[in-house]
Design a protein around this motif. Structure first.
Motif, short mmCIF file in Angstrom:
data_model
loop_
_atom_site.label_atom_id
_atom_site.label_comp_id
_atom_site.label_asym_id
_atom_site.label_seq_id
_atom_site.Cartn_x
_atom_site.Cartn_y
_atom_site.Cartn_z
N GLU A 49 -17.50 26.21 -0.91
CA GLU A 49 -16.11 26.29 -0.46
C GLU A 49 -15.15 26.48 -1.64
OE1 GLU A 49 -12.78 23.76 2.10
OE2 GLU A 49 -14.83 22.99 1.88
N ALA A 50 -15.40 25.74 -2.72
CA ALA A 50 -14.51 25.83 -3.88
C ALA A 50 -14.60 27.21 -4.54
CB ALA A 50 -14.87 24.74 -4.90
N VAL A 51 -15.81 27.75 -4.63
CA VAL A 51 -15.98 29.10 -5.21
C VAL A 51 -15.27 30.13 -4.34
CG1 VAL A 51 -17.66 30.92 -5.72
CG2 VAL A 51 -18.10 28.57 -6.46
N ASP A 52 -15.41 30.02 -3.03
CA ASP A 52 -14.74 30.95 -2.11
C ASP A 52 -13.23 30.85 -2.24
OD1 ASP A 52 -17.15 31.91 -1.18
OD2 ASP A 52 -17.15 30.69 0.66
N THR A 53 -12.71 29.64 -2.43
CA THR A 53 -11.27 29.46 -2.59
C THR A 53 -10.78 30.11 -3.88
OG1 THR A 53 -11.38 27.36 -1.38
CG2 THR A 53 -9.42 27.75 -2.72
N VAL A 54 -11.56 29.95 -4.94
CA VAL A 54 -11.22 30.60 -6.21
C VAL A 54 -11.18 32.11 -6.03
CG1 VAL A 54 -12.06 31.12 -8.54
CG2 VAL A 54 -12.08 28.76 -7.72
N ARG A 55 -12.18 32.66 -5.35
CA ARG A 55 -12.24 34.11 -5.18
C ARG A 55 -11.11 34.64 -4.30
NH1 ARG A 55 -18.84 35.34 -4.93
NH2 ARG A 55 -19.18 34.73 -7.12
N ALA A 56 -10.75 33.89 -3.31
CA ALA A 56 -9.61 34.29 -2.48
C ALA A 56 -8.34 34.37 -3.31
CB ALA A 56 -9.44 33.31 -1.32
N TYR A 57 -8.17 33.40 -4.22
CA TYR A 57 -7.00 33.42 -5.10
C TYR A 57 -7.07 34.61 -6.07
CZ TYR A 57 -3.80 32.34 -8.86
OH TYR A 57 -2.81 32.43 -9.80
N LEU A 58 -8.24 34.84 -6.66
CA LEU A 58 -8.38 35.94 -7.61
C LEU A 58 -8.07 37.29 -6.96
CD1 LEU A 58 -11.67 34.89 -9.47
CD2 LEU A 58 -9.31 34.51 -10.20
N ASN A 59 -8.38 37.43 -5.69
CA ASN A 59 -8.16 38.69 -4.99
C ASN A 59 -6.68 39.03 -4.80
OD1 ASN A 59 -10.69 39.94 -4.49
ND2 ASN A 59 -11.16 38.41 -2.92
N GLN A 60 -5.81 38.03 -4.98
CA GLN A 60 -4.38 38.32 -4.75
C GLN A 60 -3.54 38.21 -6.03
OE1 GLN A 60 -1.74 35.48 -4.36
NE2 GLN A 60 -3.27 34.50 -5.69
N ILE A 61 -4.21 38.14 -7.19
CA ILE A 61 -3.47 38.05 -8.46
C ILE A 61 -2.68 39.34 -8.70
CG2 ILE A 61 -3.69 38.00 -10.97
CD1 ILE A 61 -6.02 36.12 -10.68
N LYS A 62 -1.42 39.19 -9.07
CA LYS A 62 -0.55 40.31 -9.45
C LYS A 62 0.23 39.92 -10.70
CE LYS A 62 0.10 41.90 -4.66
NZ LYS A 62 1.10 42.15 -3.58
N GLY A 63 0.80 40.92 -11.36
CA GLY A 63 1.65 40.65 -12.51
C GLY A 63 1.09 41.17 -13.81
N PHE A 64 -0.17 41.59 -13.81
CA PHE A 64 -0.79 42.19 -14.99
C PHE A 64 -0.78 43.71 -14.85
CE2 PHE A 64 -2.52 37.95 -14.49
CZ PHE A 64 -2.41 37.43 -15.78
N ALA A 65 -1.06 44.42 -15.92
CA ALA A 65 -1.08 45.89 -15.86
C ALA A 65 -2.11 46.35 -14.84
CB ALA A 65 -1.38 46.46 -17.24
N SER A 66 -3.23 45.66 -14.79
CA SER A 66 -4.28 45.90 -13.79
C SER A 66 -5.21 44.71 -13.79
CB SER A 66 -5.05 47.19 -14.09
OG SER A 66 -5.67 47.10 -15.36
N VAL A 67 -5.96 44.55 -12.71
CA VAL A 67 -6.90 43.44 -12.59
C VAL A 67 -8.25 43.99 -12.12
CG1 VAL A 67 -7.42 41.22 -11.50
CG2 VAL A 67 -5.04 41.83 -12.00
N SER A 68 -9.31 43.71 -12.89
CA SER A 68 -10.67 44.08 -12.49
C SER A 68 -11.43 42.80 -12.18
CB SER A 68 -11.38 44.84 -13.61
OG SER A 68 -10.72 46.06 -13.89
N LYS A 69 -12.10 42.76 -11.03
CA LYS A 69 -12.79 41.55 -10.59
C LYS A 69 -14.30 41.76 -10.59
CE LYS A 69 -10.25 41.73 -6.89
NZ LYS A 69 -9.17 42.63 -7.34
N VAL A 70 -15.01 40.77 -11.13
CA VAL A 70 -16.48 40.77 -11.12
C VAL A 70 -16.92 39.47 -10.46
CG1 VAL A 70 -18.58 40.87 -12.50
CG2 VAL A 70 -16.55 42.12 -13.26
#
Length: 308
Positions: A49-70
Motif C-alpha cells: 500500500e505504501a509503495v502504491d501511494t508513493v507511486r501515485a504521488y510520483l505520477n502527478q509531480i509537476k514543476g520540473f523541466a521534465s519528469v522521467s519515472k522508473v
C-alpha cells in the motif's frame, strides 16, 4: 548554466517523499532541471500500500523541466537500485545529482551542486556533497566548501567518468584489507570505513556508498563538502531501513540569501577541518576495540587463504 539532472530514489515513505519533492521545488533551478524518479517494488505485502501511494504521488509531480519515472517490477534494495539507476542515467548524461526520499533540501541546494560540478573537475575531485556534519569550521576560513577523503550519500553528485571507475565487486579487497597501511589511508575520513567495507564484502550490509568511497581512495581523489549544509536528513527519525533514530547528524540548513559561492581549491585539504570531520565519524573506543578484533580475525583468515 546548463542544469544537471536530478535522480530521486524512493520506496515506501509517501510523506517523506512528498516533503522531499516540495523542498526541491523551492529551488530556483528546479523548473530548469530534469528529474528522474525511481520507485523500488514492495519487498513484502506489508509494504504494498505504501509503495502504491508513493507511486501515485510520483505520477502527478509537476514543476520540473521534465519528469522521467522508473517503477521497478521487483525489489532491488537501495544499493542495487542506486548502482543500476545512476549507471543507467550516465548512459545519457555525464553528471548527476542524487537524492533519496528522506532528504530536505535548502532552496540553494541545486545552485550549489550545479556550480560545484562546473567549478571542479573529475580529474581532481571524486564527488560533491550537499550535506555537511555539524563540525567546527575555523573562524578565518573564507570558503564555502572544503575537501575531505569521504564521500557523502545524503544529497550528492558526481561525474560519469568517476562512477564508471568503481569496481563494485572490490576484487582486490583481500590485498587491501591485509595491508595495515592501506587501511590507515582509507580511514582518513573516519575509522569506521575499513570495517564497513569488510561487512559489505561479507554481505552483512549492502552499501553502495562504502564501495564508492573505496574507489575514491583507490583513485586518490577527495570529495567536496559545503561549509553549511544544504541537506537535512529526515530519515534519522527511525522510519528508514538503514538509519536508526539519532540527533547526531542534525545540521542546520544553509540560510544565506546569496548563491555566489566561493569554492576552495581542488588540491588542498585543510588539516583542522579534516581533523574535525574525521573525529565526527570516528567510532567510540568501545566500538573501536570490537572493530579491531573483527579486523584482526579477518586478516588472519585471509592470510590463511580463507575467503568470504
Amino acid at each position: 548554466m546548463k542544469t544537471v539532472p536530478i535522480l530521486l530514489f524512493t520506496y515506501n515513505r509517501p510523506q517523506h517523499t512528498r516533503l522531499t519533492v516540495e523542498a526541491l521545488l523551492k529551488n530556483p533551478l528546479a523548473n530548469q532541471s530534469h528529474l528522474y524518479v525511481f520507485s523500488d517494488e514492495a519487498k513484502s505485502p506489508a509494504d504494498r500500500e505504501a509503495v502504491d501511494t508513493v507511486r501515485a504521488y510520483l505520477n502527478q509531480i509537476k514543476g520540473f523541466a521534465s519528469v522521467s519515472k522508473v517503477f521497478h517490477k521487483q525489489n532491488k534494495g537501495l544499493a542495487k537500485s542506486i548502482i543500476e539507476g545512476v549507471s543507467e542515467v550516465f548512459q545519457i548524461h555525464d553528471k548527476a545529482i542524487v537524492l533519496e526520499d528522506d532528504l530536505e533540501t535548502s532552496p540553494h541546494f541545486l545552485q550549489f551542486m550545479n556550480a560545484a560540478l562546473n567549478y571542479y573537475s573529475p580529474q581532481k575531485v571524486w564527488s560533491i556533497a550537499g550535506y555537511t556534519p555539524n563540525i567546527k569550521i575555523p573562524d578565518n576560513y573564507v570558503y564555502d566548501s572544503y575537501l575531505v577523503h569521504r564521500n557523502c550519500s545524503w544529497g550528492w553528485a558526481t561525474w560519469k567518468q568517476n562512477w564508471m571507475k568503481v569496481d563494485w565487486e572490490v576484487k582486490d579487497f583481500k590485498t587491501f584489507f591485509t595491508d595495515k597501511n592501506q587501511r590507515y589511508q582509507f580511514e582518513r575520513g573516519g575509522n569506521d570505513l575499513s570495517v564497513m567495507l569488510l561487512k559489505q564484502q561479507k554481505q552483512i550490509i549492502d552499501s553502495w556508498s562504502v564501495r564508492f568511497n573505496y574507489a575514491a581512495y583507490k583513485n586518490n581523489k577527495p570529495s567536496v563538502y559545503p561549509t553549511q549544509s544544504f541537506i537535512n536528513n529526515r530519515g534519522v527519525d527511525g522510519s528508514g531501513t538503514n538509519m536508526k533514530r539519532s540527533g547526531k547528524y542534525d545540521s542546520a540548513l544553509f540560510k544565506g540569501i546569496s548563491a555566489d559561492f566561493k569554492f576552495c581549491s581542488d588540491d588542498v585539504v585543510h588539516p583542522a577541518i579534516a581533523h574535525h570531520f574525521k573525529q565526527f565519524y570516528n567510532v567510540s573506543l568501545y566500538r573501536r576495540l570490537i572493530n579491531g578484533c573483527k579486523t584482526q580475525m579477518a586478516v588472519w583468515d585471509y592470510k590463511k587463504g580463507n575467503n568470504y
